[in-house]
Design an enzyme around this catalytic site. Structure first.
Site, PDB file in Angstrom:
ATOM      1  CD  GLU A 208      33.809  19.220 -37.112  1.00  0.00           C
ATOM      2  OE1 GLU A 208      33.011  20.012 -37.658  1.00  0.00           O
ATOM      3  OE2 GLU A 208      33.517  18.577 -36.091  1.00  0.00           O
TER       4      GLU A 208
ATOM      5  CE1 TYR B  58      27.361  15.847 -34.261  1.00  0.00           C
ATOM      6  CE2 TYR B  58      25.569  16.271 -32.714  1.00  0.00           C
ATOM      7  CZ  TYR B  58      26.696  16.700 -33.392  1.00  0.00           C
ATOM      8  OH  TYR B  58      27.160  17.985 -33.208  1.00  0.00           O
TER       9      TYR B  58
ATOM     10  CG  MET C 145      32.066  25.556 -35.387  1.00  0.00           C
ATOM     11  SD  MET C 145      30.447  24.751 -35.168  1.00  0.00           S
ATOM     12  CE  MET C 145      29.504  25.565 -36.467  1.00  0.00           C
ATOM     13  CD  GLU C 146      29.582  22.488 -38.517  1.00  0.00           C
ATOM     14  OE1 GLU C 146      28.351  22.623 -38.452  1.00  0.00           O
ATOM     15  OE2 GLU C 146      30.267  22.023 -37.576  1.00  0.00           O
ATOM     16  CG  ASN C 147      33.554  28.005 -37.916  1.00  0.00           C
ATOM     17  OD1 ASN C 147      32.365  28.211 -37.741  1.00  0.00           O
ATOM     18  ND2 ASN C 147      34.395  27.829 -36.907  1.00  0.00           N
TER      19      ASN C 147
ATOM     20  CE  LYS D 174      33.337  12.239 -27.163  1.00  0.00           C
ATOM     21  NZ  LYS D 174      33.913  11.827 -28.462  1.00  0.00           N
TER      22      LYS D 174
ATOM     23  CD  GLN E 229      25.990  24.481 -35.065  1.00  0.00           C
ATOM     24  OE1 GLN E 229      27.033  23.936 -34.736  1.00  0.00           O
ATOM     25  NE2 GLN E 229      25.240  24.007 -36.037  1.00  0.00           N
TER      26      GLN E 229
END
Length: 647
Positions: A336, A422, A310-312, A598, A174
């Site tokens: 996630e 967000y 990461m929401e794979n 971050k 992404q």
């Protein structure tokens, strides 16, 4: 470079520990629709899916750690209109060896020029379909290798891992980086099923964002000891969710549906930190319906990973920096996991609708946290989110288009400030929930997921659904909700639901007392606070602090000894922006071992903005650490410090 042709075989019986083919979700492949509205248009792809689209990807790849590339074949199932003569794919630096149809007949292809105004878009691959016309599915087989600078792939030397003995690789696709290692139509609105066979040298283990087909098999014809791993994803997903990682990994079971992979040195701490996972899954199901992905596994990556998570699907990628020893950062896991409904199940068709993934997910995260960790923690996390949005709007300006949830055409969607994607989405949905009532809102949101499962969506679709199924014939409710102002407008609408001021009563009172007269909370009281309360206090420190004040802060609250990286980061940021020499060595150590953007970008910014004090420190440190950061983190810090390859 090995170039071979591979025709994807039909899926065989799937066997993994505790799971058989009959247990897996949605075994029949369903082709997701292509949206044609203006809001669904994706300017970051060369694909023309209404003419010819990819519906399935089959990868047969070798991981080449020495050459730092993947190489092999991608077999694409293509659905073409009757008059289609070609299919256009996305690429960014791929080296193409040849293209055939599924029977091995060569197909003509060209690799076009990159868009001079949009370099990250890469270049188009145009394949002539020849006799492959008509509405039936056809196959295109591409022999290829990723380029040496493929931005989606981060290859780590053994020294960059916890164990220090074996190399590691992971992908981060992404937003539009997967086109650097997979030749397909790389757009979130063109959902695809996929399968893969990937080989890696022993003793490395390969994991992907699909269901494992069983134990790895030795590669008999290989010159060295290699094993082949196979995976399948029969739910259609946006291409950026095809993910891979390989390293010296162990697996720890967390429950009947979940487990975690990590390097042996980290597996025990990871499993302990993730002990609430099954309860989190149950909470998500109770709130918003069926979990449709079969398993929910996770992998703890080396610290160079640029994101929190990461929401794979079926394999969430996580930074080790969330491990605090007390599960205080497990809001990340709730987030996630929440993507299993918002983002993965329903996905924005265009990058301009980022809030449909992240804002909705952040709202669900908060609801899951409330179920598992209680109302106080959920309200504190909402208050932090609200404060983040307020700060972003104040810094950018309330009329700045970058603060709109739906990115307007005049800006890049990747320039929209993060809190607008967000936090503004979270506040919007909390506001709607507060006005219409939780029970009615939950029923609507669950139906939204059910009715659009495994499909692309847009802002206009969600607002239309709200108006039809939530508002109905109620003009007063329409006026109360201010839907268009929230989604398309800038700043914070007047009806925003403010957080409960009691959520951080102790922390806010302590911050005010410190600002007024320098009184700090006692060490015992500080240690009894939640991590969120500690963050709240530190986020409200005065901008300017003396060396004496910083020394007292650290001595009293033991900030430099914190095991929570969120707290440690805030301490280092305050110290660096105030040119506090005693914190420099710890900052150097932190930035040499952590790649999470971050933390990394703000700390370099804090040093850089001091001028003569911090810029030499930042320049020297970045020269030594830059190569270990992911391309996403490098890009952000490059801009802060004015880095260029020319020096």
């Amino acid at each position: 470079m090995r170039i071979a042709f591979f025709s994807a075989a039909a899926s065989s019986a799937l066997l993994i520990a505790g799971c058989t083919a009959s247990d897996l979700p949605d075994q029949e492949r369903v082709v997701a629709p292509i949206l044609t509205s203006e809001q669904a248009f994706d300017e970051f792809t060369y694909a023309r899916p209404l003419e010819a689209r990819v519906t399935h990807v089959a990868l047969d790849l070798d991981l080449d750690f020495e050459g730092r590339r993947v190489e092999g074949t991608a077999t694409l199932d293509v659905q073409a209109a009757e008059d289609a003569t070609e299919i256009v794919l996305d690429s960014n630096g791929l080296m193409i060896g040849g293209v055939t149809d599924g029977l091995g007949n060569e197909l003509e292809f060209t690799v076009g020029e990159a868009d001079p105004d949009n370099a990250e878009k890469g270049e188009p691959i145009t394949v002539q379909l020849g006799e492959m016309t008509g509405p039936e599915l056809q196959q295109v087989v591409i022999s290829y290798a990723s380029g040496p600078e493929a931005e989606a792939l981060q290859w780590l030397s053994p020294e960059q891992t916890a164990g220090g003995e074996h190399p590691f690789v992971f992908s981060q696709g992404q937003a539009i980086l997967n086109r650097t290692w997979i030749p397909t139509q790389d757009s979130p609105g063109i959902r695809q099923t996929w399968e893969a066979r990937v080989t890696a040298p022993e003793p490395l283990t390969v994991v992907m964002s699909g269901i494992s087909r069983g134990d790895p098999e030795p590669v008999e014809d290989a010159d060295s000891d290699r094993r082949a791993f196979e995976f399948v994803m029969n739910n259609s997903v946006p291409p950026y969710l095809i993910a891979i990682a390989a390293g010296n990994l162990e697996f720890a079971e967390l429950g009947p549906r979940s487990g975690v992979y990590a390097e042996p040195e980290m597996i025990e701490a990871a499993a302990e930190e993730l002990g609430d996972t099954e309860e989190l899954i149950d909470a998500g199901i109770e709130l918003f319906g069926e979990y449709r992905w079969g398993r929910y596994d996770m992998i703890i990556l080396p610290p160079a990973f640029p994101y929190g998570g990461m929401e794979n699907p079926v394999m969430t990628f996580l930074t080790p920096t969330f491990i605090a020893g007390d599960r205080s950062n497990n809001g990340l896991i709730a987030h996630e996991l929440a993507h299993s409904w918002s983002g993965n199940l329903t996905t924005y068709a265009s990058w301009r609708d980022g809030w449909l993934n992240e804002g909705v997910t952040s709202y669900i995260e908060n609801r899951i946290s409330e179920e598992v960790y209680g109302e106080q923690r959920a309200e504190q996390e909402y208050a932090l989110s609200y404060a983040s949005l307020e700060e972003a709007v104040e810094n950018a300006g309330a009329d700045n288009p970058n603060t709109a949830m739906r990115s307007p055409d005049e800006i890049s969607p990747f320039d929209t400030v993060g809190p607008a994607i967000y936090d503004k989405g979270t506040v919007f949905l909390r506001t709607v929930e507060n006005i219409v009532g939780r029970e009615e809102f939950d029923a609507w949101l669950t139906a939204w997921f059910d009715n659009h499962a495994f499909q692309p969506v847009t802002s206009e679709m969600m607002l239309a659904d709200m108006r039809e199924n939530l508002i109905g014939d109620n003009p007063e409710l329409e006026e109360q909700l201010m839907l268009d102002e929230w989604v398309y407008g800038t700043g914070i609408p007047d009806n925003a639901l403010a957080p409960d001021p009691a959520a951080f009563a102790d922390a806010d009172a302590a911050a005010q007392a410190y600002a007024a007269d320098g009184n700090l909370p006692e060490a015992g009281a500080w240690e009894s606070w939640t991590a969120a309360s500690q963050r709240r206090f530190l986020e409200n420190l005065p901008e300017t602090l003396s060396d004496e004040q910083l020394a007292t802060l650290n001595e009293t609250l033991r900030l430099s000894e914190s095991g929570n990286n969120e707290v440690l980061f805030l301490w280092l940021e305050a110290a660096l922006r105030n040119e506090y020499d005693p914190a420099v060595d710890q900052a150097r150590s932190f930035l040499s071992t952590v790649g999470r953007n971050k933390f990394v970008a703000p700390l370099f910014r804090a040093m850089w903005e001091t001028g003569d004090w911090g810029q030499p420190i930042a320049t020297d440190l970045y020269a030594r650490t830059r190569g270990g950061y992911h391309s996403y983190t490098r890009g952000n810090v490059d801009e802060i410090v004015g880095y260029s390859n020319e020096g």
